[in-house]
Write a protein that holds these residues in place. Sequence first.
Motif, PDB file in Angstrom:
ATOM      1  N   PHE A  49       0.863  -1.199   0.183  1.00 42.87           N
ATOM      2  CA  PHE A  49       0.017  -0.079  -0.078  1.00 42.87           C
ATOM      3  C   PHE A  49       0.796   1.298   0.089  1.00 42.87           C
ATOM      4  CE2 PHE A  49      -2.141   3.390   2.460  1.00 42.87           C
ATOM      5  CZ  PHE A  49      -3.156   3.419   1.587  1.00 42.87           C
ATOM      6  N   LEU A  50       0.646   2.216  -0.869  1.00 41.49           N
ATOM      7  CA  LEU A  50       1.260   3.322  -0.883  1.00 41.49           C
ATOM      8  C   LEU A  50       0.471   4.645  -1.159  1.00 41.49           C
ATOM      9  CD1 LEU A  50       2.957   1.095  -2.670  1.00 41.49           C
ATOM     10  CD2 LEU A  50       4.745   2.764  -2.385  1.00 41.49           C
ATOM     11  N   THR A  51       0.662   5.684  -0.804  1.00 43.16           N
ATOM     12  CA  THR A  51       0.029   6.698  -1.076  1.00 43.16           C
ATOM     13  C   THR A  51       0.924   7.964  -1.634  1.00 43.16           C
ATOM     14  OG1 THR A  51       0.602   7.775   1.146  1.00 43.16           O
ATOM     15  CG2 THR A  51      -1.520   6.371   0.934  1.00 43.16           C
ATOM     16  N   TRP A  66      -3.238   0.412  -3.971  1.00 39.96           N
ATOM     17  CA  TRP A  66      -2.929  -0.949  -3.391  1.00 39.96           C
ATOM     18  C   TRP A  66      -2.124  -1.715  -4.700  1.00 39.96           C
ATOM     19  CZ3 TRP A  66      -3.378  -2.889   1.100  1.00 39.96           C
ATOM     20  CH2 TRP A  66      -4.269  -2.013   2.074  1.00 39.96           C
ATOM     21  N   TYR A  81      -9.142  -6.147  -2.710  1.00 38.63           N
ATOM     22  CA  TYR A  81      -8.533  -4.710  -2.961  1.00 38.63           C
ATOM     23  C   TYR A  81      -9.278  -3.964  -3.893  1.00 38.63           C
ATOM     24  CZ  TYR A  81      -4.817  -6.903  -0.323  1.00 38.63           C
ATOM     25  OH  TYR A  81      -4.128  -7.225   0.582  1.00 38.63           O
ATOM     26  N   ILE A 202      -8.599   2.624   7.050  1.00 35.27           N
ATOM     27  CA  ILE A 202      -9.223   1.688   6.097  1.00 35.27           C
ATOM     28  C   ILE A 202     -10.243   1.194   6.657  1.00 35.27           C
ATOM     29  CG2 ILE A 202      -8.780  -0.568   5.142  1.00 35.27           C
ATOM     30  CD1 ILE A 202      -6.009  -0.334   4.953  1.00 35.27           C
TER      31      ILE A 202
END
Lengths: 220, 306
Positions: A49-51, A66, A81, A202
């Motif tokens: 998971f990255l933003t 995701w 996901y 989440i």
Amino acid sequence: MNTSTAAIPKLTIKVVFLGESAVGKSSIVLRFVSDDFTESREPTIGAAFLTKRTTRDGNTIKFEIWDTAGQERFAPLAPMYYRNAQAAVVVFDITNEHSFHKAEDWVKELHEKAGNDIVIALVANKMDLLNVQGTILDEAVNEEEVDSFCQREGLLYFKASAKTGENIHEIFQTVGEKIPYSKQSPRRGSDHDLTITDDQRIDLQSTTVEGTKETGGCNC
Amino acid sequence: MTSIEDLISSPPLLLHSSLSQLRYLILSEGLPISEDKQQQRTRCYVWTVLSQTSMEASTQRYLSLLKLGQPSTTIYQKIKNDTSRTFQTDPNFRNRVSEDALIRCLSCFAWQTEQRRQNPRFSHIPVSTYVQGMNVLLAPLLYSCPSEPMAYQLFTKLCYEIIPTYLTKNLNGAQNGAKLLDIALRIIDPKLSKFLSDNLLTAEIYGMPSILTLSSCNKPLDQVIKLWDFMFAYGFHMNILFVVAFLVKMRSKVFKSDSPVNLLRQFPDFDADEIIRLGVGFIAKIPTQIYDLMVDHLTDPDIYIP
């Protein structure tokens, strides 16, 4: 139901990356998030998971990405996901025809199970390999076939290279433009939906989730 | 000679008591981490003894599988896809283990698995010819064993007998592991467990890599090896409690983080002794019934987890 934080319109877009193993999903995400590239990334297990925050017309857009594992054994986890994702980026390797057929399968699955609102982008990665002079690639994907597939399925299409950075930002930019602000509140659906609300929570709307939403209260 | 070397250098008088003695020595003294060939050899022997893996004719068997050549193109492609990306960021590993060794072992495993499928005796848990994750499980073995056939032999023991449910086509075994991780965390650290579940972070999301690879996806590799020393001695089910230990170690950071999901993506570098100490301490808090499920979920795909 907790659909709080509706006061400030800040767009959060949940994007899921899908595609065959080793086509470069993690590399595309890494290029976008930290403008970096490494030849030897380890295979993703499960999902990462990255933003990343960007701006559009002066407004902040937050991408919550995701990055799923490509090998088929992880396919059972994928719905967790992609349900509630506003966008899906399906990646294949332009030098590998098999990976394109896998991408076709993912698009089909998304149409069947992810709902009609989801924006789907198809990405042909590793374009840099095609540009190497004198290389003959037996297994290269027939680009006409890709074009007609995209038209038929109504997909956004990008030819990109995580290695050179070609078209990587354009993928996210175009996907971002396709998502109207009104759609930022996640669609509520069936069990095991995974959404992240504005304050980075989440929300796995699942029958197993119990208790109230507040944190705190020392148990130790 | 250390007491461990001393103990394994002669055949045991009584198998069970000698094994317990060896286990205890692993817990109390441990094996040193060293580049030294002799030390490596000792570690491999200890793993072999603890898992009761027969090395008889292992080289011969390995050679005969190697003679079969490449497995089918689909399988071989999958293997190659992953071996070129296995522990490539770890210079120690790259110095000691070649990609070719990984490919050879995984190819032999695919052949042997296909042969096993013909035998109804082994059909109850259909271990895959190759699935992603096997490469990460094989890596510590090749890294620690003095010879490829020995690493291979231990690898088959691990896959076919110790954790077969993790290596089937579907993810049932690992998903059971994730459920047990959720349960264990709830018992051991209710506050952290509640915080994570309020953030809707379940073990299936953050725990899969560590579960499926028996923690070998965590760094550094030399500390992974020490965790494996312990798990060869006391059982690989302990991995679940070690993952709890990883989480408990970083709990204050998790509470403070505005993005726990990002934090849990990759556990920080760890010290094996500390993780083992914590993990062993947790055992007393786990009800027998849950503990038994932890043991069983590695070999029984049909357990029911409440």
